[in-house]
Write a protein that holds these residues in place. Structure first.
Motif: not given
Length: 511
Positions: A274-278
Protein backbone atom coordinates in the motif's frame (compact mmCIF):
# COMPACT_ATOMS: atom_id res chain seq x y z
CA UNK A 1 -85.52 -77.41 62.32
CA UNK A 2 -82.60 -78.10 60.13
CA UNK A 3 -82.46 -81.56 58.67
CA UNK A 4 -78.62 -81.50 58.70
CA UNK A 5 -76.55 -81.36 61.80
CA UNK A 6 -73.25 -79.64 61.68
CA UNK A 7 -70.53 -82.18 61.91
CA UNK A 8 -68.19 -81.71 64.80
CA UNK A 9 -64.51 -81.66 64.05
CA UNK A 10 -62.66 -84.73 65.14
CA UNK A 11 -59.39 -84.94 67.01
CA UNK A 12 -60.08 -81.94 69.21
CA UNK A 13 -60.07 -81.70 72.94
CA UNK A 14 -63.21 -81.69 75.03
CA UNK A 15 -62.65 -78.08 75.89
CA UNK A 16 -62.69 -77.18 72.25
CA UNK A 17 -65.81 -79.19 71.60
CA UNK A 18 -67.64 -77.48 74.38
CA UNK A 19 -66.60 -73.98 73.16
CA UNK A 20 -69.09 -72.65 70.55
CA UNK A 21 -66.84 -69.64 69.73
CA UNK A 22 -64.44 -71.85 67.84
CA UNK A 23 -66.88 -72.11 64.99
CA UNK A 24 -67.22 -68.35 64.74
CA UNK A 25 -63.44 -67.91 64.56
CA UNK A 26 -63.24 -70.51 61.78
CA UNK A 27 -65.87 -68.64 59.82
CA UNK A 28 -63.89 -65.41 60.15
CA UNK A 29 -60.72 -67.10 58.97
CA UNK A 30 -62.51 -68.58 55.96
CA UNK A 31 -63.92 -65.19 55.00
CA UNK A 32 -60.49 -63.57 55.37
CA UNK A 33 -58.93 -66.26 53.18
CA UNK A 34 -61.56 -65.71 50.50
CA UNK A 35 -60.82 -62.00 50.57
CA UNK A 36 -57.13 -62.66 50.15
CA UNK A 37 -57.84 -64.80 47.10
CA UNK A 38 -59.77 -61.97 45.46
CA UNK A 39 -58.13 -58.77 46.65
CA UNK A 40 -59.34 -55.43 45.37
CA UNK A 41 -56.84 -53.94 42.93
CA UNK A 42 -55.41 -50.65 44.33
CA UNK A 43 -53.43 -48.39 41.95
CA UNK A 44 -49.83 -47.91 43.09
CA UNK A 45 -47.85 -44.68 42.46
CA UNK A 46 -45.02 -45.47 40.03
CA UNK A 47 -41.92 -43.56 38.91
CA UNK A 48 -43.54 -42.97 35.52
CA UNK A 49 -46.44 -41.18 37.22
CA UNK A 50 -44.01 -38.95 39.07
CA UNK A 51 -42.18 -38.11 35.85
CA UNK A 52 -45.43 -37.30 34.07
CA UNK A 53 -46.53 -35.03 36.89
CA UNK A 54 -43.14 -33.29 36.89
CA UNK A 55 -43.18 -32.76 33.13
CA UNK A 56 -46.73 -31.48 33.31
CA UNK A 57 -45.85 -29.08 36.11
CA UNK A 58 -42.85 -27.75 34.18
CA UNK A 59 -44.92 -27.28 31.01
CA UNK A 60 -47.71 -25.47 32.85
CA UNK A 61 -45.23 -23.22 34.63
CA UNK A 62 -43.41 -22.51 31.35
CA UNK A 63 -46.59 -21.62 29.48
CA UNK A 64 -47.71 -19.43 32.38
CA UNK A 65 -44.42 -17.53 32.40
CA UNK A 66 -44.54 -17.23 28.62
CA UNK A 67 -48.04 -15.82 28.89
CA UNK A 68 -46.90 -13.27 31.47
CA UNK A 69 -43.89 -12.36 29.31
CA UNK A 70 -46.15 -11.55 26.35
CA UNK A 71 -48.93 -9.98 28.42
CA UNK A 72 -46.76 -7.61 30.48
CA UNK A 73 -45.85 -4.36 28.66
CA UNK A 74 -42.24 -4.06 27.51
CA UNK A 75 -41.80 -1.00 29.70
CA UNK A 76 -42.65 -2.96 32.86
CA UNK A 77 -39.04 -3.93 33.58
CA UNK A 78 -37.93 -0.34 33.18
CA UNK A 79 -40.81 0.79 35.44
CA UNK A 80 -39.78 -1.64 38.19
CA UNK A 81 -36.12 -0.67 37.89
CA UNK A 82 -36.91 3.04 38.06
CA UNK A 83 -39.19 2.47 41.05
CA UNK A 84 -36.31 0.80 42.92
CA UNK A 85 -33.23 2.73 41.80
CA UNK A 86 -34.67 5.91 40.33
CA UNK A 87 -34.72 7.08 36.70
CA UNK A 88 -32.42 5.12 34.40
CA UNK A 89 -29.95 7.37 32.55
CA UNK A 90 -30.06 7.39 28.77
CA UNK A 91 -27.54 5.18 26.95
CA UNK A 92 -24.58 7.07 25.45
CA UNK A 93 -26.00 6.72 21.93
CA UNK A 94 -29.29 8.36 22.94
CA UNK A 95 -27.44 11.20 24.68
CA UNK A 96 -25.31 11.84 21.60
CA UNK A 97 -28.39 11.81 19.39
CA UNK A 98 -30.04 14.44 21.62
CA UNK A 99 -26.88 16.53 21.31
CA UNK A 100 -27.20 16.39 17.53
CA UNK A 101 -24.29 14.09 16.72
CA UNK A 102 -24.58 12.05 13.53
CA UNK A 103 -22.49 9.65 11.45
CA UNK A 104 -19.11 10.97 10.32
CA UNK A 105 -16.17 8.54 10.22
CA UNK A 106 -16.65 4.88 9.30
CA UNK A 107 -15.81 2.50 12.16
CA UNK A 108 -13.86 -0.77 12.06
CA UNK A 109 -13.95 -3.25 14.95
CA UNK A 110 -11.06 -5.70 15.42
CA UNK A 111 -12.02 -8.47 17.88
CA UNK A 112 -9.53 -10.17 20.18
CA UNK A 113 -8.66 -13.77 20.89
CA UNK A 114 -11.55 -16.27 21.43
CA UNK A 115 -14.28 -13.59 21.01
CA UNK A 116 -14.88 -14.16 17.29
CA UNK A 117 -17.16 -16.93 16.07
CA UNK A 118 -15.80 -19.86 14.03
CA UNK A 119 -17.92 -22.11 11.79
CA UNK A 120 -17.34 -25.42 10.03
CA UNK A 121 -17.00 -25.57 6.23
CA UNK A 122 -15.48 -29.03 5.89
CA UNK A 123 -14.97 -31.80 8.39
CA UNK A 124 -14.64 -35.48 9.08
CA UNK A 125 -17.50 -37.97 9.32
CA UNK A 126 -18.05 -37.30 13.02
CA UNK A 127 -19.06 -33.71 12.13
CA UNK A 128 -21.87 -34.63 9.73
CA UNK A 129 -24.72 -32.13 9.89
CA UNK A 130 -22.55 -29.26 11.17
CA UNK A 131 -21.89 -27.49 7.86
CA UNK A 132 -21.71 -23.74 8.58
CA UNK A 133 -22.68 -24.35 12.20
CA UNK A 134 -20.68 -22.57 14.87
CA UNK A 135 -18.02 -24.62 16.56
CA UNK A 136 -16.85 -21.62 18.58
CA UNK A 137 -19.21 -19.05 20.04
CA UNK A 138 -22.95 -19.24 20.49
CA UNK A 139 -24.19 -22.05 22.73
CA UNK A 140 -21.11 -24.32 22.40
CA UNK A 141 -23.55 -27.21 22.11
CA UNK A 142 -21.15 -29.45 20.20
CA UNK A 143 -18.73 -29.47 23.14
CA UNK A 144 -21.26 -31.57 25.05
CA UNK A 145 -22.68 -33.59 22.17
CA UNK A 146 -19.40 -34.77 20.58
CA UNK A 147 -16.43 -33.45 22.58
CA UNK A 148 -13.65 -35.44 20.91
CA UNK A 149 -14.90 -34.48 17.45
CA UNK A 150 -15.07 -30.84 18.54
CA UNK A 151 -11.48 -30.88 19.85
CA UNK A 152 -10.29 -32.51 16.63
CA UNK A 153 -11.88 -29.85 14.44
CA UNK A 154 -10.83 -26.90 16.62
CA UNK A 155 -7.17 -28.00 16.57
CA UNK A 156 -4.67 -26.88 13.95
CA UNK A 157 -1.82 -28.84 12.41
CA UNK A 158 1.13 -29.24 14.79
CA UNK A 159 3.72 -28.76 12.05
CA UNK A 160 2.29 -26.03 9.80
CA UNK A 161 -0.05 -24.17 12.15
CA UNK A 162 -2.71 -24.32 9.40
CA UNK A 163 -5.69 -26.60 8.69
CA UNK A 164 -5.36 -30.33 9.35
CA UNK A 165 -6.15 -32.59 6.41
CA UNK A 166 -9.87 -32.69 5.60
CA UNK A 167 -10.88 -29.91 8.00
CA UNK A 168 -11.81 -26.30 7.24
CA UNK A 169 -12.97 -24.05 10.09
CA UNK A 170 -13.44 -20.41 9.10
CA UNK A 171 -14.34 -17.15 10.87
CA UNK A 172 -17.96 -15.99 10.85
CA UNK A 173 -18.40 -12.82 8.79
CA UNK A 174 -20.35 -9.64 9.50
CA UNK A 175 -21.17 -7.83 12.73
CA UNK A 176 -22.65 -11.05 14.18
CA UNK A 177 -19.14 -12.55 14.22
CA UNK A 178 -18.35 -10.97 17.57
CA UNK A 179 -21.40 -9.08 18.83
CA UNK A 180 -22.08 -11.79 21.44
CA UNK A 181 -19.59 -14.40 22.65
CA UNK A 182 -22.39 -16.52 24.11
CA UNK A 183 -26.09 -15.87 24.84
CA UNK A 184 -26.24 -13.04 27.36
CA UNK A 185 -22.47 -12.40 27.17
CA UNK A 186 -21.97 -9.42 24.89
CA UNK A 187 -18.68 -8.30 23.35
CA UNK A 188 -19.39 -5.59 20.75
CA UNK A 189 -23.22 -5.64 20.80
CA UNK A 190 -23.68 -2.67 23.17
CA UNK A 191 -21.21 -0.48 21.27
CA UNK A 192 -22.87 -1.39 17.97
CA UNK A 193 -26.32 -0.56 19.38
CA UNK A 194 -25.17 2.85 20.67
CA UNK A 195 -23.56 3.73 17.34
CA UNK A 196 -26.78 2.69 15.60
CA UNK A 197 -28.64 5.29 17.71
CA UNK A 198 -26.80 8.08 15.91
CA UNK A 199 -27.26 6.58 12.46
CA UNK A 200 -24.54 3.99 11.95
CA UNK A 201 -25.32 0.80 10.03
CA UNK A 202 -23.44 -1.96 8.23
CA UNK A 203 -22.39 0.27 5.35
CA UNK A 204 -20.26 2.35 7.72
CA UNK A 205 -19.48 -0.28 10.40
CA UNK A 206 -17.26 -3.25 9.66
CA UNK A 207 -16.22 -6.22 11.83
CA UNK A 208 -12.70 -7.26 10.81
CA UNK A 209 -13.26 -10.91 11.72
CA UNK A 210 -10.31 -13.28 11.43
CA UNK A 211 -9.34 -16.76 12.59
CA UNK A 212 -7.81 -15.84 15.95
CA UNK A 213 -6.16 -19.29 16.26
CA UNK A 214 -3.70 -18.62 13.42
CA UNK A 215 -0.49 -16.63 13.57
CA UNK A 216 -1.09 -13.14 12.17
CA UNK A 217 0.77 -13.67 8.88
CA UNK A 218 -0.93 -17.03 8.36
CA UNK A 219 -4.35 -15.33 8.32
CA UNK A 220 -3.16 -13.77 5.06
CA UNK A 221 -1.56 -16.97 3.77
CA UNK A 222 -4.68 -19.07 4.26
CA UNK A 223 -7.65 -16.65 4.11
CA UNK A 224 -6.20 -13.41 2.66
CA UNK A 225 -7.73 -11.69 5.71
CA UNK A 226 -5.25 -8.79 5.76
CA UNK A 227 -5.99 -8.07 2.08
CA UNK A 228 -9.73 -8.15 2.80
CA UNK A 229 -9.35 -5.69 5.69
CA UNK A 230 -7.31 -3.39 3.43
CA UNK A 231 -9.94 -3.53 0.67
CA UNK A 232 -12.86 -2.98 3.06
CA UNK A 233 -11.25 0.04 4.69
CA UNK A 234 -10.50 1.54 1.26
CA UNK A 235 -14.12 0.91 0.20
CA UNK A 236 -15.57 2.46 3.36
CA UNK A 237 -13.41 5.56 2.99
CA UNK A 238 -14.37 5.91 -0.68
CA UNK A 239 -18.12 5.46 -0.07
CA UNK A 240 -18.22 7.82 2.93
CA UNK A 241 -17.03 10.94 1.18
CA UNK A 242 -13.34 10.31 1.72
CA UNK A 243 -13.65 10.42 5.50
CA UNK A 244 -10.96 8.30 7.14
CA UNK A 245 -11.81 5.27 9.26
CA UNK A 246 -11.66 5.01 13.04
CA UNK A 247 -10.27 1.64 14.14
CA UNK A 248 -11.27 0.05 17.48
CA UNK A 249 -9.20 -3.07 18.25
CA UNK A 250 -9.67 -5.09 21.45
CA UNK A 251 -7.29 -7.39 23.37
CA UNK A 252 -5.16 -9.45 20.99
CA UNK A 253 -6.83 -7.56 18.14
CA UNK A 254 -4.59 -4.64 19.14
CA UNK A 255 -1.49 -6.69 18.25
CA UNK A 256 -3.19 -8.00 15.13
CA UNK A 257 -3.94 -4.51 13.84
CA UNK A 258 -0.41 -3.35 14.70
CA UNK A 259 0.79 -6.19 12.47
CA UNK A 260 -1.72 -5.07 9.80
CA UNK A 261 -0.44 -1.49 9.77
CA UNK A 262 3.10 -2.72 9.14
CA UNK A 263 1.91 -5.29 6.57
CA UNK A 264 -0.22 -2.89 4.56
CA UNK A 265 2.67 -0.47 3.97
CA UNK A 266 5.35 -3.12 3.36
CA UNK A 267 6.17 -4.02 -0.25
CA UNK A 268 4.76 -7.20 -1.77
CA UNK A 269 4.98 -10.16 -1.61
CA UNK A 270 5.59 -10.07 2.16
CA UNK A 271 3.38 -7.00 2.64
CA UNK A 272 0.28 -5.46 1.13
CA UNK A 273 2.09 -2.98 -1.09
CA UNK A 274 0.00 0.00 0.00
CA UNK A 275 2.97 2.34 0.24
CA UNK A 276 4.44 4.24 3.22
CA UNK A 277 1.50 6.68 3.44
CA UNK A 278 -1.42 4.22 3.29
CA UNK A 279 -2.24 4.50 7.01
CA UNK A 280 -2.09 8.29 6.91
CA UNK A 281 -4.52 8.35 3.97
CA UNK A 282 -7.08 5.89 5.31
CA UNK A 283 -6.96 5.89 9.14
CA UNK A 284 -8.20 8.79 11.25
CA UNK A 285 -7.47 7.25 14.67
CA UNK A 286 -6.84 3.93 16.41
CA UNK A 287 -8.56 3.51 19.80
CA UNK A 288 -7.08 0.45 21.50
CA UNK A 289 -9.04 -1.35 24.22
CA UNK A 290 -7.01 -3.50 26.64
CA UNK A 291 -4.13 -4.12 24.28
CA UNK A 292 -1.40 -6.54 25.50
CA UNK A 293 1.42 -4.65 23.73
CA UNK A 294 4.09 -6.09 26.03
CA UNK A 295 2.40 -9.48 26.52
CA UNK A 296 0.61 -10.96 29.53
CA UNK A 297 1.82 -13.50 32.13
CA UNK A 298 -1.50 -15.32 31.72
CA UNK A 299 -0.31 -16.50 28.30
CA UNK A 300 2.68 -18.20 29.93
CA UNK A 301 0.47 -20.20 32.29
CA UNK A 302 -1.79 -21.22 29.40
CA UNK A 303 1.11 -22.42 27.24
CA UNK A 304 3.03 -24.06 30.06
CA UNK A 305 0.26 -26.14 31.62
CA UNK A 306 -3.07 -25.06 30.03
CA UNK A 307 -3.98 -23.60 33.41
CA UNK A 308 -4.58 -19.90 32.96
CA UNK A 309 -6.60 -17.78 35.39
CA UNK A 310 -9.92 -19.03 34.00
CA UNK A 311 -8.97 -22.65 34.69
CA UNK A 312 -7.73 -21.71 38.16
CA UNK A 313 -11.13 -20.16 38.93
CA UNK A 314 -12.89 -23.31 37.68
CA UNK A 315 -10.65 -25.42 39.92
CA UNK A 316 -11.52 -23.26 42.93
CA UNK A 317 -15.26 -23.61 42.28
CA UNK A 318 -15.21 -27.36 41.55
CA UNK A 319 -11.98 -28.91 42.90
CA UNK A 320 -10.85 -31.95 40.95
CA UNK A 321 -13.43 -31.52 38.18
CA UNK A 322 -10.91 -30.88 35.40
CA UNK A 323 -8.72 -33.77 36.54
CA UNK A 324 -11.47 -36.34 36.13
CA UNK A 325 -13.02 -37.87 33.06
CA UNK A 326 -15.59 -35.81 31.21
CA UNK A 327 -17.75 -37.47 28.55
CA UNK A 328 -15.55 -39.62 29.59
CA UNK A 329 -12.22 -38.05 28.57
CA UNK A 330 -9.36 -36.29 30.33
CA UNK A 331 -10.59 -32.72 29.93
CA UNK A 332 -7.41 -30.82 30.75
CA UNK A 333 -5.14 -32.94 28.55
CA UNK A 334 -7.44 -32.58 25.53
CA UNK A 335 -7.61 -28.84 26.19
CA UNK A 336 -3.81 -28.73 26.35
CA UNK A 337 -3.46 -30.60 23.06
CA UNK A 338 -5.88 -28.25 21.32
CA UNK A 339 -4.66 -24.88 22.61
CA UNK A 340 -1.00 -25.64 21.91
CA UNK A 341 -1.81 -25.70 18.20
CA UNK A 342 -3.12 -22.12 18.35
CA UNK A 343 -0.06 -20.11 17.32
CA UNK A 344 -1.73 -16.78 18.11
CA UNK A 345 -1.37 -17.38 21.85
CA UNK A 346 2.41 -17.08 21.47
CA UNK A 347 1.95 -13.46 20.36
CA UNK A 348 1.11 -12.59 23.97
CA UNK A 349 4.20 -14.06 25.67
CA UNK A 350 5.78 -11.24 27.75
CA UNK A 351 8.11 -9.12 25.62
CA UNK A 352 11.21 -7.22 26.64
CA UNK A 353 12.52 -9.75 29.16
CA UNK A 354 13.85 -8.60 32.52
CA UNK A 355 14.31 -5.02 31.27
CA UNK A 356 10.54 -4.57 31.09
CA UNK A 357 9.18 -7.09 33.61
CA UNK A 358 11.87 -7.12 36.30
CA UNK A 359 14.28 -9.64 37.78
CA UNK A 360 14.36 -11.94 40.79
CA UNK A 361 14.48 -9.06 43.30
CA UNK A 362 12.83 -6.12 41.56
CA UNK A 363 9.99 -5.17 39.26
CA UNK A 364 8.46 -1.91 37.99
CA UNK A 365 5.47 -2.40 40.33
CA UNK A 366 7.65 -1.95 43.42
CA UNK A 367 7.58 1.82 43.04
CA UNK A 368 3.81 1.87 42.63
CA UNK A 369 1.82 3.25 45.57
CA UNK A 370 -1.63 1.66 46.01
CA UNK A 371 -4.70 3.85 46.25
CA UNK A 372 -5.43 5.32 49.67
CA UNK A 373 -8.64 3.29 49.96
CA UNK A 374 -6.86 0.00 49.30
CA UNK A 375 -3.97 0.97 51.58
CA UNK A 376 -6.32 1.71 54.48
CA UNK A 377 -7.93 -1.70 54.05
CA UNK A 378 -4.53 -3.31 54.57
CA UNK A 379 -3.50 -1.22 57.57
CA UNK A 380 -3.66 -2.32 61.21
CA UNK A 381 -3.78 -0.13 64.33
CA UNK A 382 -1.54 -1.14 67.21
CA UNK A 383 -0.79 0.54 70.55
CA UNK A 384 2.69 1.93 71.20
CA UNK A 385 4.45 2.39 74.54
CA UNK A 386 2.54 5.61 75.30
CA UNK A 387 -0.81 3.90 74.77
CA UNK A 388 -1.67 5.79 71.59
CA UNK A 389 -2.55 3.87 68.47
CA UNK A 390 -0.20 3.78 65.50
CA UNK A 391 -1.19 2.68 62.00
CA UNK A 392 1.05 -0.07 60.66
CA UNK A 393 0.88 -1.01 56.99
CA UNK A 394 0.23 -4.68 56.30
CA UNK A 395 1.03 -4.50 52.60
CA UNK A 396 3.05 -7.58 51.67
CA UNK A 397 6.09 -7.28 49.45
CA UNK A 398 5.61 -9.29 46.26
CA UNK A 399 8.34 -10.20 43.79
CA UNK A 400 6.43 -9.62 40.57
CA UNK A 401 9.57 -10.21 38.52
CA UNK A 402 9.30 -13.93 39.30
CA UNK A 403 6.72 -14.90 36.70
CA UNK A 404 6.88 -18.60 37.67
CA UNK A 405 7.98 -19.97 41.05
CA UNK A 406 8.03 -23.56 42.26
CA UNK A 407 7.10 -23.53 45.96
CA UNK A 408 5.66 -20.82 48.21
CA UNK A 409 8.98 -20.51 50.02
CA UNK A 410 10.62 -19.55 46.72
CA UNK A 411 8.10 -16.77 46.13
CA UNK A 412 9.16 -14.80 49.23
CA UNK A 413 12.81 -15.85 49.61
CA UNK A 414 15.62 -13.44 48.67
CA UNK A 415 17.40 -14.45 45.48
CA UNK A 416 20.65 -15.03 47.41
CA UNK A 417 18.95 -17.83 49.36
CA UNK A 418 17.56 -19.64 46.30
CA UNK A 419 19.75 -22.47 45.09
CA UNK A 420 19.12 -23.02 41.39
CA UNK A 421 20.41 -25.64 38.96
CA UNK A 422 20.47 -24.61 35.31
CA UNK A 423 17.89 -26.58 33.31
CA UNK A 424 18.87 -25.61 29.78
CA UNK A 425 21.47 -28.32 29.20
CA UNK A 426 19.79 -30.90 31.44
CA UNK A 427 19.23 -34.43 30.21
CA UNK A 428 15.50 -34.97 29.74
CA UNK A 429 15.70 -38.70 30.25
CA UNK A 430 13.33 -41.37 29.00
CA UNK A 431 9.91 -40.09 28.00
CA UNK A 432 7.15 -40.32 30.57
CA UNK A 433 4.39 -42.76 29.67
CA UNK A 434 0.98 -41.17 29.25
CA UNK A 435 -1.04 -43.50 31.46
CA UNK A 436 -3.95 -41.17 32.14
CA UNK A 437 -5.15 -40.58 28.58
CA UNK A 438 -3.28 -42.53 25.93
CA UNK A 439 -5.14 -40.91 23.05
CA UNK A 440 -3.78 -37.46 23.89
CA UNK A 441 -0.22 -36.58 22.96
CA UNK A 442 1.59 -33.39 23.92
CA UNK A 443 5.25 -32.49 23.81
CA UNK A 444 5.40 -32.92 27.57
CA UNK A 445 5.12 -36.66 27.08
CA UNK A 446 8.57 -36.57 25.45
CA UNK A 447 9.97 -35.17 28.69
CA UNK A 448 11.56 -37.63 31.09
CA UNK A 449 11.71 -37.39 34.86
CA UNK A 450 15.16 -35.85 34.51
CA UNK A 451 13.74 -32.94 32.50
CA UNK A 452 10.84 -32.46 34.89
CA UNK A 453 13.22 -32.43 37.85
CA UNK A 454 15.50 -29.93 36.13
CA UNK A 455 12.61 -27.51 35.50
CA UNK A 456 11.46 -27.70 39.11
CA UNK A 457 14.96 -27.37 40.60
CA UNK A 458 15.57 -24.09 38.78
CA UNK A 459 12.77 -22.83 41.07
CA UNK A 460 12.22 -19.23 39.85
CA UNK A 461 11.80 -17.90 36.31
CA UNK A 462 11.79 -14.29 35.18
CA UNK A 463 10.35 -13.02 31.89
CA UNK A 464 13.75 -13.35 30.23
CA UNK A 465 13.97 -17.02 31.18
CA UNK A 466 10.39 -17.87 30.20
CA UNK A 467 11.36 -18.14 26.53
CA UNK A 468 14.14 -20.60 27.38
CA UNK A 469 11.75 -22.59 29.58
CA UNK A 470 9.15 -22.94 26.80
CA UNK A 471 11.87 -23.92 24.33
CA UNK A 472 12.96 -26.66 26.75
CA UNK A 473 9.52 -28.15 27.41
CA UNK A 474 7.85 -27.54 24.01
CA UNK A 475 10.51 -27.07 21.30
CA UNK A 476 8.21 -27.85 18.35
CA UNK A 477 5.56 -25.37 19.48
CA UNK A 478 8.17 -22.65 20.04
CA UNK A 479 9.76 -23.35 16.65
CA UNK A 480 6.47 -22.27 15.05
CA UNK A 481 6.27 -19.30 17.43
CA UNK A 482 9.80 -18.10 16.64
CA UNK A 483 8.93 -18.08 12.94
CA UNK A 484 6.06 -15.61 13.49
CA UNK A 485 6.73 -13.59 16.66
CA UNK A 486 9.56 -11.90 18.57
CA UNK A 487 9.98 -11.08 22.25
CA UNK A 488 13.11 -8.92 22.52
CA UNK A 489 14.12 -5.27 22.38
CA UNK A 490 15.66 -3.85 19.21
CA UNK A 491 19.18 -2.45 19.50
CA UNK A 492 19.16 -0.83 16.06
CA UNK A 493 15.92 -0.51 14.12
CA UNK A 494 17.85 0.33 10.97
CA UNK A 495 19.01 -3.26 10.86
CA UNK A 496 17.34 -4.92 7.81
CA UNK A 497 16.35 -7.97 9.89
CA UNK A 498 13.59 -5.94 11.59
CA UNK A 499 11.75 -5.67 8.28
CA UNK A 500 10.63 -9.30 8.67
CA UNK A 501 6.96 -9.82 9.59
CA UNK A 502 7.83 -11.65 12.83
CA UNK A 503 8.74 -8.26 14.38
CA UNK A 504 5.64 -6.36 13.24
CA UNK A 505 3.50 -7.11 16.31
CA UNK A 506 6.25 -6.29 18.83
CA UNK A 507 6.30 -2.52 19.56
CA UNK A 508 9.81 -2.91 21.04
CA UNK A 509 11.23 -4.14 17.74
CA UNK A 510 9.41 -2.11 15.13
CA UNK A 511 8.97 1.56 14.35
Amino acid sequence: MSLLRQRKPTGTSNATESDPNIYQEDDKKNKAASKDKNPKKQKSWSCIDSCCWLIGWICVTWWFLLFLYNAIPTSFNQYVTEAITGPVPDPPGVKLKKEGLTVKHPVVFVPGIVTGGLELWEGHQCADGLFRKRLWGGTFGEVYKRPLCWVEHMSLDNETGLDPSGIRVRPVSGLVAADYFAPGYFVWAVLIANLANIGYEEKNMYMAAYDWRLSFQNTEVRDQTLSRIKSNIELMVATNGGKKAVIIPHSMGVLYFLHFMKWVEAPAPMGGGGGPDWCAKHIKAVMNIGGPFLGVPKAVAGLFSAEAKDVAVARAITPGFLDHDLFPHQTLQHLMRMTRTWDSTMSMIPKGGDTIWGGLDWSPEECHSPSRKRQIANDTQIANENGSEVVVSQIKHVNYGRVISFGKDVVDAPSSEIERIDFRDAFKGQSVANSTCSEVWTEYHEMGYGGIKAVAEFKAYTAGLIIDLLHFVAPKMMARGDAHFSYGIAENLDNPEYQHYKYWSNPLETT
